[in-house]
Design an enzyme around this catalytic site. Structure first.
Site, PDB file in Angstrom:
ATOM      1  N   ARG A  28     -21.052   7.550  39.388  1.00 34.04           N
ATOM      2  CA  ARG A  28     -21.401   8.261  40.627  1.00 34.04           C
ATOM      3  C   ARG A  28     -21.666   9.754  40.413  1.00 34.04           C
ATOM      4  O   ARG A  28     -22.193  10.423  41.295  1.00 34.04           O
ATOM      5  CB  ARG A  28     -20.304   8.069  41.686  1.00 34.04           C
ATOM      6  N   LYS A  35     -17.880  12.081  32.914  1.00 36.07           N
ATOM      7  CA  LYS A  35     -17.356  12.703  34.144  1.00 36.07           C
ATOM      8  C   LYS A  35     -16.299  13.760  33.861  1.00 36.07           C
ATOM      9  O   LYS A  35     -16.328  14.856  34.427  1.00 36.07           O
ATOM     10  CB  LYS A  35     -16.775  11.618  35.060  1.00 36.07           C
ATOM     11  N   ASP A 118      -9.578  12.428  35.796  1.00 39.79           N
ATOM     12  CA  ASP A 118     -10.449  12.770  36.920  1.00 39.79           C
ATOM     13  C   ASP A 118      -9.643  13.185  38.149  1.00 39.79           C
ATOM     14  O   ASP A 118     -10.160  13.218  39.262  1.00 39.79           O
ATOM     15  CB  ASP A 118     -11.408  11.614  37.250  1.00 39.79           C
ATOM     16  N   GLU A 169      -2.202  -2.620  45.780  1.00 34.80           N
ATOM     17  CA  GLU A 169      -3.582  -2.146  45.832  1.00 34.80           C
ATOM     18  C   GLU A 169      -4.199  -2.500  47.183  1.00 34.80           C
ATOM     19  O   GLU A 169      -3.900  -3.555  47.752  1.00 34.80           O
ATOM     20  CB  GLU A 169      -4.398  -2.754  44.691  1.00 34.80           C
ATOM     21  N   TYR A 384     -33.897  44.822  20.437  1.00 33.92           N
ATOM     22  CA  TYR A 384     -34.408  43.543  19.930  1.00 33.92           C
ATOM     23  C   TYR A 384     -35.876  43.700  19.586  1.00 33.92           C
ATOM     24  O   TYR A 384     -36.653  44.224  20.393  1.00 33.92           O
ATOM     25  CB  TYR A 384     -34.221  42.504  21.051  1.00 33.92           C
TER      26      TYR A 384
END
Ligand code: UD1
Ligand code: CA
Length: 456
Positions: A28, A35, A118, A169, A384
Site C-alpha cells: 500500500r 516500507k 511499521d 483477532e 566550481y
C-alpha cells in the site's frame, strides 16, 4: 535534544532480545523501497524502532525481513551494529515471523520484545515498562494495548480480573468480543525462558490460516502461566501502511519533537509551521520564527535566532547568531558566535567566524570567513569550474565590496578591502585594496550631444 535516557539500567542484569518484524510487503506504500525504510523526521521507521528498543535495554536485536534484506540489514546496522538479520521467506503470520529468529531466541535471553518496524512511534519508556511488567510478576507474556477510537481490524484484548485471558483477532472474534474497544497494538514482551515453547505451540487453525503471535496469550494461560496487558495512548501505537498514515505519523512525531524543543528552552513562535529532524539540537533561548525547516544534523546554540523561511541542514549555528529570513544553510556550514546571515544567502561547507556578516544575496561555498569580516551584498565565491571545487579564504576584519566575484582558489588577507564589483582572481595581501574591475571613464557632455543627434 533527543538523547534517550539509559532506560535499560532499571532492570540491571536482565538480558533482552528485541525481535523486530519487518517482513511486511508494504504494497500500500506503492513504493520501490521497503516500507520500513521510509522516513519520519529524517530517519527510517526501522531506525526509530531499533533506537527505541536499544534505549530500552535490548542487548541483542534480530530483524526479520522478507523482501530487500540487504537494504534492511544495512540500515539496521547504522543504529544497532549488533543487529542480526533473520529471513522469513514465506509470510505466514506474526508468530511465524518471530520464529524466523528461532536460533537467536535459543541462545537464551531473560526478556524478549517482539515489535513491529511499521509501528515507529512507540517510546523507549513503553518498551522498558513492558520489560518491567514482565519481570515484576514473573509473567510469561505482556501485551501492549490501547483504547481504539475505531477498533475495526484490530485484535481485541480479553481481560478478566486484571489478567489477560486471550487476544482475539477481529475476523475470528464473536459479535460480543468485537464490541470490546481495548485493542492489541501487536507488540509483546515474552519471558525468554518460555518464549520458544510458546511460539512453537502456535497453530494456524483460524480464518486466515496464519500463525498468530496473539495466540501465545491463551497458550500461556493453558499452561498455568500469567499474561498481562499494558495500555498506552492510541497515537503511540499507530501503524503505517500507506503514505497517508506515514504523514499522520510524521505529524505526531513533529509535535513531540517541537514540544521537546520548547520544554528544553527554545521558543517556536508558530510551532506547527516548523519542521524538525530527529536529531535537531536547539539550545535554550533559541528563537525560531514561523516556517523554518531543519534537515538532518543541525545544532543551534544558545540565544541564536532563526528567522522565517530559512532552510538548514548539516549546519552548526553559534550562540547569538542570526539567520535569515530566507537563508539557506547547506551541509558543512559552521557559524561562530554573533554571526549575521541575512536574506537570500546560501552557505555550503563554509566556516564563518565570530561577528562576521553576510547580510544579503550571497553564495559562499568551500570558504573560511574570518572574524568580523563584512561580505557585501551579492558577493559570490566561484568555487566550481565544472570539475573541481576550490577554496576561498578570507582573513579577519576584511571588507568585500558588493557584487564581487571571488574566483577560487583565492586568499584575501586580514583587513583587506575588495572594491565593489571586483572579479578577484589573485590573492590579496593583508590590509591592501584590491580592485578587479574596469576603470571608470567619463565623457563630459556626451549624453546631451547624443540626444540632440537623435531627437530631430
Ligand atoms: C496484528 C495483530 C493484531 C493487532 C494489530 C495491530 C497478530 C496476529 N495480530 O495484526 O492483534 O491488533 O497487529 O496493528 O499479530 N509481519 C511479518 N511477517 C508476517 C506477518 C506480519 O513480518 O508473516 C509483520 C508485518 O510486517 C507488520 C507486523 O508483522 O509489521 C504486523 O503484521 P500485520 O499483518 O500488519 O498484522 P495485523 O493483521 O495488523
Ligand atoms: Ca497491521
Amino acid at each position: 535534544m533527543l538523547a534517550a535516557p539509559p532506560l535499560g539500567s532499571g532492570r540491571a542484569g536482565r538480558t533482552c532480545l528485541a525481535i523486530v518484524l519487518a517482513a511486511g510487503e508494504g504494497t500500500r506504500m506503492r513504493s520501490a523501497r521497503s516500507k520500513v525504510l521510509h522516513k519520519l523526521a529524517g530517519r527510517t521507521m526501522l531506525a526509530h524502532v531499533l533506537t527505541a528498543v536499544v534505549a530500552a535495554g535490548a542487548d541483542a536485536v534480530a530483524v526479520v525481513a522478507g523482501g530487500d534484506p540487504e537494504a534492511i540489514a544495512a540500515e539496521a546496522k547504522t543504529v544497532a551494529p549488533q543487529a542480526e538479520l533473520a529471513i522469513q521467506a514465506e509470510r505466514l503470520g506474526t508468530a511465524h515471523a518471530a520464529l524466523a529468529a528461532r536460533h537467536v531466541i535459543a541462545r537464551g535471553y531473560d526478556d524478549i520484545l517482539i515489535v513491529f518496524a511499521d509501528t515507529p512511534l512507540v517510546r523507549p519508556q513503553t518498551f522498558a515498562e513492558m520489560r518491567k511488567a514482565l519481570a515484576a510478576g514473573r509473567r510469561a507474556v505482556v501485551a501492549l494495548g490501547f483504547e481504539a477510537r475505531d477498533p475495526t481490524g484490530y485484535g481485541r484484548l480479553i481481560v478478566a480480573d486484571g489478567a489477560l485471558i486471550a487476544i482475539r483477532e477481529d475476523r475470528d472474534a464473536s459479535d460480543e468480543e468485537r464490541k470490546l474497544r481495548i485493542c492489541n497494538a501487536g507488540l509483546m514482551a515474552l519471558d525468554g525462558a518460555k518464549a520458544l515453547a510458546l511460539l512453537e505451540a502456535v497453530g494456524c487453525a483460524n480464518s486466515k490460516g496464519e500463525y498468530y503471535l496473539t495466540d501465545v496469550v491463551a497458550i500461556a494461560r493453558s499452561r498455568g502461566l500469567e499474561a498481562r496487558a499494558l495500555a498506552v495512548d492510541e497515537s503511540e501505537v499507530r501503524g503505517v501502511n500507506d503514505r497517508v498514515q506515514l504523514a499522520a505519523a510524521e505529524a505526531i512525531l513533529q509535535r513531540r519533537l517541537r514540544e521537546k524543543a520548547m520544554l528544553n528552552g527554545a521558543s517556536l513562535i508558530d510551532p506547527e509551521s516548523v519542521t524538525l529532524s530527529f536529531d535537531t539540537i536547539l539550545e535554550r533561548d533559541v528563537v525560531v520564527e514561523p516556517h523554518v525547516v531543519f534537515g538532518l544534523g543541525v545544532s543551534v546554540a544558545e540565544g541564536a535566532v532563526i528567522r522565517s523561511f530559512s532552510h538548514l541542514e548539516g549546519a552548526v549555528v553559534g550562540p547569538k547568531t542570526t539567520i535569515g529570513p530566507f537563508a539557506r544553510l547547506r551541509p558543512g556550514t559552521d557559524l561562530g558566535p554573533n554571526v549575521h546571515i541575512g536574506n537570500f544567502v546560501e552557505l555550503k561547507a563554509a566556516k564563518v567566524e565570530a561577528g562576521a556578516k553576510i547580510n544579503h544575496l550571497s553564495y559562499i561555498g568551500d570558504a573560511v570567513i574570518g572574524a568580523k569580516t563584512n561580505i557585501g551584498a551579492g558577493t559570490i565565491t566561484c568555487n566550481y569550474d565544472g570539475f573541481g571545487k576550490f577554496r576561498t579564504e578570507i582573513g579577519e576584519g576584511a571588507f568585500i565590496g558588493s557584487n564581487s566575484a571571488l574566483v577560487a582558489p583565492v586568499k584575501i588577507g586580514a583587513g583587506a578591502y575588495v572594491g565593489s564589483g571586483s572579479v578577484i582572481t589573485a590573492d590579496v595581501a593583508p590590509d591592501a585594496l584590491a580592485l578587479g574591475r574596469a576603470v571608470q571613464v567619463e565623457k563630459v557632455g556626451w549624453a546631451k550631444a547624443f540626444r540632440s543627434r537623435n531627437q530631430k
